[in-house]
Design a protein around this motif. Structure first.
Motif, PDB file in Angstrom:
ATOM      1  N   SER A  49       0.894  -1.302  -0.151  1.00 35.32           N
ATOM      2  CA  SER A  49      -0.134  -0.144  -0.069  1.00 35.32           C
ATOM      3  C   SER A  49       0.817   1.133  -0.043  1.00 35.32           C
ATOM      4  O   SER A  49       0.332   2.399  -0.544  1.00 35.32           O
ATOM      5  N   HIS A  50       2.115   1.262   0.715  1.00 37.87           N
ATOM      6  CA  HIS A  50       2.736   2.253   0.530  1.00 37.87           C
ATOM      7  C   HIS A  50       4.379   1.777   1.115  1.00 37.87           C
ATOM      8  O   HIS A  50       4.354   0.680   1.226  1.00 37.87           O
ATOM      9  N   GLY A  51       5.117   2.912   1.213  1.00 33.53           N
ATOM     10  CA  GLY A  51       6.579   2.516   1.323  1.00 33.53           C
ATOM     11  C   GLY A  51       7.193   2.253   2.787  1.00 33.53           C
ATOM     12  O   GLY A  51       8.390   1.954   3.021  1.00 33.53           O
ATOM     13  N   HIS A  52       6.290   2.623   3.869  1.00 39.73           N
ATOM     14  CA  HIS A  52       6.885   2.383   5.160  1.00 39.73           C
ATOM     15  C   HIS A  52       7.324   1.053   5.447  1.00 39.73           C
ATOM     16  O   HIS A  52       6.685   0.139   5.081  1.00 39.73           O
ATOM     17  N   PHE A  53       8.182   1.021   6.293  1.00 41.20           N
ATOM     18  CA  PHE A  53       8.844  -0.326   6.632  1.00 41.20           C
ATOM     19  C   PHE A  53       7.520  -1.477   7.237  1.00 41.20           C
ATOM     20  O   PHE A  53       8.022  -2.670   6.940  1.00 41.20           O
ATOM     21  N   ASP A  54       6.931  -0.821   7.861  1.00 45.80           N
ATOM     22  CA  ASP A  54       5.974  -1.922   8.623  1.00 45.80           C
ATOM     23  C   ASP A  54       4.781  -2.219   7.579  1.00 45.80           C
ATOM     24  O   ASP A  54       3.605  -2.870   7.699  1.00 45.80           O
ATOM     25  N   HIS A  55       5.056  -2.249   6.256  1.00 55.12           N
ATOM     26  CA  HIS A  55       4.144  -2.646   5.074  1.00 55.12           C
ATOM     27  C   HIS A  55       5.128  -3.249   3.936  1.00 55.12           C
ATOM     28  O   HIS A  55       4.612  -3.985   3.217  1.00 55.12           O
ATOM     29  N   VAL A  56       6.234  -2.898   3.928  1.00 54.66           N
ATOM     30  CA  VAL A  56       7.005  -3.347   2.907  1.00 54.66           C
ATOM     31  C   VAL A  56       8.084  -4.083   3.131  1.00 54.66           C
ATOM     32  O   VAL A  56       8.833  -4.734   2.589  1.00 54.66           O
ATOM     33  N   HIS A 110      -4.849   9.205   3.039  1.00 58.24           N
ATOM     34  CA  HIS A 110      -4.288  10.082   3.447  1.00 58.24           C
ATOM     35  C   HIS A 110      -3.143   9.630   4.322  1.00 58.24           C
ATOM     36  O   HIS A 110      -3.447   9.539   5.349  1.00 58.24           O
ATOM     37  N   HIS A 111      -1.850   9.747   3.870  1.00 63.41           N
ATOM     38  CA  HIS A 111      -0.951   9.362   4.687  1.00 63.41           C
ATOM     39  C   HIS A 111       0.437   9.894   4.115  1.00 63.41           C
ATOM     40  O   HIS A 111       0.473  10.766   3.468  1.00 63.41           O
ATOM     41  N   SER A 112       1.395   8.986   4.090  1.00 68.18           N
ATOM     42  CA  SER A 112       2.901   9.461   3.846  1.00 68.18           C
ATOM     43  C   SER A 112       3.347   8.327   3.126  1.00 68.18           C
ATOM     44  O   SER A 112       2.862   7.025   3.320  1.00 68.18           O
ATOM     45  N   CYS A 140      -5.996   0.350   4.520  1.00 67.34           N
ATOM     46  CA  CYS A 140      -4.583   0.387   4.770  1.00 67.34           C
ATOM     47  C   CYS A 140      -4.273   1.875   5.582  1.00 67.34           C
ATOM     48  O   CYS A 140      -5.343   2.177   6.295  1.00 67.34           O
ATOM     49  N   ASP A 141      -3.122   2.083   5.726  1.00 62.95           N
ATOM     50  CA  ASP A 141      -2.856   3.331   6.375  1.00 62.95           C
ATOM     51  C   ASP A 141      -3.606   4.664   5.896  1.00 62.95           C
ATOM     52  O   ASP A 141      -2.815   5.326   5.285  1.00 62.95           O
ATOM     53  N   THR A 142      -4.363   5.371   6.858  1.00 63.13           N
ATOM     54  CA  THR A 142      -4.870   6.328   6.213  1.00 63.13           C
ATOM     55  C   THR A 142      -5.671   6.993   7.397  1.00 63.13           C
ATOM     56  O   THR A 142      -6.142   6.616   8.542  1.00 63.13           O
TER      57      THR A 142
HETATM   58 NI    NI Z   1       2.535   4.087   7.394  1.00 61.00          NI
END
Ligand code: NI
Ligand code: MN
Length: 227
Positions: A49-56, A110-112, A140-142
C-alpha cells in the motif's frame, strides 16, 4: 470457492481466493505480533500500500522466494525491482487492473510514503478488491476522508480499517469511516503491534455494533474468516 481472509498482525493480510494467495503489506519477521515468518508464507501476488517499513519490510524476500507478482504504486515497484523482484504490476491512485483472481483498484489514502532507505515512495494508497463474488476494501494506513462514501458505493462485503490512532485514524474516526463505507462486515487492523498504537478492539466493536449497520469482527493475529 470460498474466499478466506487471515490477519497476520498489524496491516498484514493473507487472502485466499480463486486458487490464488494474495499477501497484503508483508511485515512479518520484525513484527511483534505476526504468527508467521516471511519464509513460511505463500503468495501468488504481493500487494503493497505504501513505502513504510511496517508494510514493505518482507515484500522483496517473499516475492523473490515465491516468484509472486508485486502490485504497488510505480515508485514502490521500481524500488522492489532493484531488490531483485522480477514480476511487478505498477499502478497508481484511481487505477485498476484485472488479475486472475479479480480486479484490483488503488484507492486514495491520506498518509505518507517513503521507502525504508529514504527513496521517494510515491503516493500512499488503499486497495479495493473486486473478487468473483465479493468486494473487499483495505483502507490501509489512512486518515478518515469523506470520499470513503464513493468507495462504499461499490457495495462492500468487507472493509478493513485501521484503528490504532497516532499514525492512522483511531477508533472514533474508524466508526465514522464505517458509516461512510457501509460494508456488511468490518475488521480492525494496525493496532496493538506496539504500545503507541494500543487500542481496545472489543470496545470499538461494541461502538460499531451500536452506531452502524456493519458487523464487526475482531480477529487475533493468525485468525481467519471465511467470506
Ligand atoms: Ni504507514
Ligand atoms: Mn503503518
Amino acid at each position: 470457492m470460498a474466499t478466506t481472509l487471515r490477519w497476520l498482525g498489524h496491516g498484514t493480510w493473507s487472502i485466499e481466493t480463486a486458487g490464488q494467495t494474495i499477501l497484503l503489506d508483508p511485515f512479518l519477521n520484525e513484527s511483534p505480533t505476526s504468527p508467521v515468518k516471511a519464509d513460511a508464507v505463500e503468495a501468488d501476488f504481493v500487494l503493497v500500500s505504501h513505502g513504510h517499513f511496517d508494510h514493505v519490510a518482507d515484500a522483496a524476500a517473499v516475492a523473490n522466494r515465491t516468484k509472486a507478482t508485486v502490485v504497488a504504486n510505480f515508485e514502490i515497484c521500481e524500488w522492489l525491482t532493484k531488490q531483485g523482484v522480477k514480476s511487478t504490476q505498477p499502478m497508481n491512485l484511481g487505477g485498476g487492473i484485472d488479475l486472475p483472481f479479480g480486479r484490483v483498484t488503488m484507492t486514495l489514502a491520506h498518509h505518507s510514503s517513503v521507502m525504508p532507505d529514504g527513496t521517494y515512495g510515491g503516493n500512499p494508497g488503499g486497495f479495493l478488491l473486486a473478487l468473483e463474488d465479493k468486494k473487499i476494501y483495505f483502507a490501509c494506513d489512512t486518515a478518515l476522508f469523506s470520499d470513503m462514501k464513493l468507495i462504499g458505493a461499490a457495495g462492500l462485503d468487507v472493509a478493513v480499517v485501521p484503528i490504532g490512532d497516532r499514525f492512522t485514524m483511531g477508533p472514533a474516526d474508524a466508526v465514522e469511516a464505517i458509516k461512510l463505507l457501509a460494508p456488511k462486515r468490518v475488521l480492525p487492523a494496525h493496532y496493538n503491534t506496539w504500545p503507541p498504537i494500543e487500542q481496545d478492539a472489543k470496545a470499538w466493536a461494541a461502538r460499531v455494533k451500536a452506531e452502524t449497520k456493519a458487523e464487526p469482527i475482531v480477529l487475533e493475529p493468525g485468525g481467519t474468516i471465511e467470506l
